[in-house]
Design a protein around this motif. Structure first.
Motif, mmCIF file in Angstrom:
data_model
loop_
_atom_site.group_PDB
_atom_site.id
_atom_site.type_symbol
_atom_site.label_atom_id
_atom_site.label_comp_id
_atom_site.label_asym_id
_atom_site.label_seq_id
_atom_site.Cartn_x
_atom_site.Cartn_y
_atom_site.Cartn_z
ATOM 1 N N LEU A 157 0.871 -1.181 0.000
ATOM 2 C CA LEU A 157 0.000 0.000 0.000
ATOM 3 C C LEU A 157 0.905 1.228 0.000
ATOM 4 O O LEU A 157 1.735 1.399 0.904
ATOM 5 C CB LEU A 157 -0.902 0.012 1.226
ATOM 6 C CG LEU A 157 -1.891 1.172 1.327
ATOM 7 C CD1 LEU A 157 -2.997 1.010 0.286
ATOM 8 C CD2 LEU A 157 -2.498 1.249 2.725
ATOM 9 N N LEU A 158 0.767 2.091 -1.027
ATOM 10 C CA LEU A 158 1.631 3.260 -1.158
ATOM 11 C C LEU A 158 1.001 4.511 -0.552
ATOM 12 O O LEU A 158 -0.207 4.709 -0.617
ATOM 13 C CB LEU A 158 1.936 3.534 -2.637
ATOM 14 C CG LEU A 158 2.781 2.509 -3.383
ATOM 15 C CD1 LEU A 158 3.100 3.024 -4.778
ATOM 16 C CD2 LEU A 158 4.069 2.191 -2.642
ATOM 17 N N LEU A 159 1.864 5.359 0.004
ATOM 18 C CA LEU A 159 1.472 6.642 0.579
ATOM 19 C C LEU A 159 2.371 7.725 0.014
ATOM 20 O O LEU A 159 3.542 7.478 -0.289
ATOM 21 C CB LEU A 159 1.627 6.624 2.104
ATOM 22 C CG LEU A 159 1.059 5.430 2.858
ATOM 23 C CD1 LEU A 159 1.566 5.447 4.290
ATOM 24 C CD2 LEU A 159 -0.457 5.447 2.823
ATOM 25 N N GLY A 160 1.825 8.922 -0.117
ATOM 26 C CA GLY A 160 2.616 10.056 -0.571
ATOM 27 C C GLY A 160 2.978 10.956 0.598
ATOM 28 O O GLY A 160 2.141 11.252 1.451
ATOM 29 N N LYS A 161 4.226 11.376 0.642
ATOM 30 C CA LYS A 161 4.672 12.311 1.682
ATOM 31 C C LYS A 161 4.555 13.724 1.134
ATOM 32 O O LYS A 161 5.330 14.128 0.267
ATOM 33 C CB LYS A 161 6.125 12.023 2.077
ATOM 34 C CG LYS A 161 6.314 10.921 3.083
ATOM 35 C CD LYS A 161 7.786 10.870 3.494
ATOM 36 C CE LYS A 161 8.002 9.990 4.697
ATOM 37 N NZ LYS A 161 9.430 9.974 5.106
ATOM 38 N N GLY A 162 3.599 14.470 1.636
ATOM 39 C CA GLY A 162 3.393 15.834 1.162
ATOM 40 C C GLY A 162 2.429 15.873 0.000
ATOM 41 O O GLY A 162 2.258 14.898 -0.735
ATOM 42 N N PRO A 163 1.765 17.021 -0.206
ATOM 43 C CA PRO A 163 0.737 17.143 -1.252
ATOM 44 C C PRO A 163 1.248 16.866 -2.651
ATOM 45 O O PRO A 163 0.563 16.229 -3.452
ATOM 46 C CB PRO A 163 0.266 18.599 -1.103
ATOM 47 C CG PRO A 163 0.630 18.989 0.285
ATOM 48 C CD PRO A 163 1.878 18.241 0.615
ATOM 49 N N GLU A 164 2.441 17.345 -2.997
ATOM 50 C CA GLU A 164 2.929 17.184 -4.366
ATOM 51 C C GLU A 164 3.230 15.728 -4.688
ATOM 52 O O GLU A 164 2.852 15.215 -5.750
ATOM 53 C CB GLU A 164 4.178 18.048 -4.589
ATOM 54 C CG GLU A 164 4.677 18.073 -6.032
ATOM 55 C CD GLU A 164 3.633 18.570 -7.030
ATOM 56 O OE1 GLU A 164 3.641 18.092 -8.189
ATOM 57 O OE2 GLU A 164 2.796 19.426 -6.646
ATOM 58 N N ALA A 165 3.911 15.034 -3.774
ATOM 59 C CA ALA A 165 4.207 13.615 -3.994
ATOM 60 C C ALA A 165 2.924 12.807 -4.078
ATOM 61 O O ALA A 165 2.780 11.924 -4.936
ATOM 62 C CB ALA A 165 5.107 13.087 -2.883
ATOM 63 N N ALA A 166 1.968 13.117 -3.192
ATOM 64 C CA ALA A 166 0.694 12.398 -3.207
ATOM 65 C C ALA A 166 -0.053 12.644 -4.510
ATOM 66 O O ALA A 166 -0.651 11.722 -5.086
ATOM 67 C CB ALA A 166 -0.160 12.834 -2.013
ATOM 68 N N LYS A 167 -0.021 13.871 -4.995
ATOM 69 C CA LYS A 167 -0.705 14.202 -6.248
ATOM 70 C C LYS A 167 -0.104 13.417 -7.418
ATOM 71 O O LYS A 167 -0.833 12.886 -8.262
ATOM 72 C CB LYS A 167 -0.578 15.702 -6.513
ATOM 73 C CG LYS A 167 -1.228 16.174 -7.797
ATOM 74 C CD LYS A 167 -1.055 17.676 -7.970
ATOM 75 C CE LYS A 167 -1.644 18.163 -9.285
ATOM 76 N NZ LYS A 167 -1.457 19.624 -9.469
#
Length: 338
Positions: A157-167
């Motif tokens: 399961l992947l997660l993004g650190k910070g809005p830009e990475a998540a986007k």
């Protein structure tokens, strides 16, 4: 009680769905642009009529078409933790959350989600991955979910650190650029493949009784779904270990497609039948998100594999399968139809 400082823009906007976003769910479209929004927040805005598509009310699970006009209500800003505030998680919860990490850098976290742990909460679900993300902090420090796994499915399961990475990560999933490989043990002996199922699916029932059933592509509410499959090993004609690759992301897609093929995934209480339930015995759901490959938001490739869960190890031991029988990528050269 936890207190946060939050701000909200009062501006109502109209945004248009890009061509590359054709077919994306409304809730995912919102969370792709505003990763800090929770699933519950998007649901509330939609159900209260604040979100509209081409002037009409829309449900969170509705699919958007390219060019559609989406009314966007005021969006709350990301919350920031009040200085000196106590953590919302216990030390034990924090340690547990961090014990799930398979990979972590300054932009991405990959978790090894165990079977039985929901990704997001609900009225009867208080322990879930979304809550555990507070182990990394709040506000902009809090990782964002960019895709989902069923509660009883284990694996990456992947997660993004910070809005830009998540986007960027969420965009890769929305554009179907992520190569996902699942391992499953199913009843019977399907063709070795690689092959495809492009059977459309339609949701029926509600809440815990929700199920996906085969549908005519022209039927109202039917969603196109495409899955590639390949048989890795067989236990005579009783059961098969399969690799599955979803090219679309429908609810319960792999479970519904294998059921429709006559080879339900073992240990599945929702899509199993009398014969598969008897063969499963005490085994839990034999479905595992083994591997994800996609572009890293900072450049290069990101490839993450999750070791077998205890549930899948039990299935492998029962039928005599061995991990070294698997190829690195059983779908090499296989591309989606649509």
């Amino acid at each position: 009680m936890t207190a946060y400082k939050a701000a909200m823009s009062r501006e109502v906007k109209t945004l248009y769905v890009a061509e590359a976003e054709d077919g994306i769910r409304l809730d995912r479209w919102f969370r792709r642009r505003w990763p800090h929004l929770s699933h519950v927040q998007v649901q509330k805005m939609a159900r209260s009529g604040q979100i509209r598509v081409d002037g009409s009310r829309a449900k969170p699970e509705d699919r958007l078409t390219a060019g559609a006009a989406v009314r966007v209500p005021p969006i709350p800003d990301p919350v920031e933790k009040t200085p000196g505030e106590r953590p919302t998680l216990s030390d034990r919860d924090v340690a547990y959350a961090r014990s799930l990490v398979l990979f972590e850098d300054d932009m991405v976290i990959a978790l090894n989600k165990p079977a039985g742990l929901a990704v997001q909460g609900g009225t009867k679900t208080t322990k879930h991955v979304d809550r555990l993300l507070s182990a990394w902090g709040e506000g902009l420090e809090r990782p964002r979910l960019v895709h989902r796994l069923d509660r009883d499915t284990s694996g990456v399961l992947l997660l993004g650190k910070g809005p830009e990475a998540a986007k960027r990560l969420a965009g890769a999933f929305a554009r179907r650029q992520a190569k996902k490989t699942y391992w499953a043990i199913v009843m019977g002996a399907p063709s070795r493949g690689p092959g495809r199922s492009d059977l459309a699916l339609k949701k029926s029932g509600i809440n815990d009784f929700e199920i996906m059933r085969p549908a005519d592509p022209k039927e109202h509410g039917a969603e196109p779904a495409e899955t590639a499959f390949a048989t890795i090993s067989r236990a005579a004609h009783r059961a098969s270990w399969m690799a599955l690759r979803p090219f679309t992301g429908r609810t319960h897609q792999l479970r519904a497609h294998m059921k429709a093929m006559g080879h339900p995934i073992l240990g599945d209480p929702k899509y199993g039948d009398e014969a598969s339930n008897e063969l499963s015995g005490p085994l839990k759901l034999q479905l595992h998100a083994r591997r994800i490959e996609l572009d890293h938001p900072g450049g290069g490739k990101l490839i993450v594999e999750a070791p077998l869960s205890p549930e899948m190890k039990a299935g492998f031991a029962h039928f005599g399968f061995s991990e070294d029988e698997a190829e690195q990528d059983p779908f090499a050269g296989v591309k989606r139809i649509r």
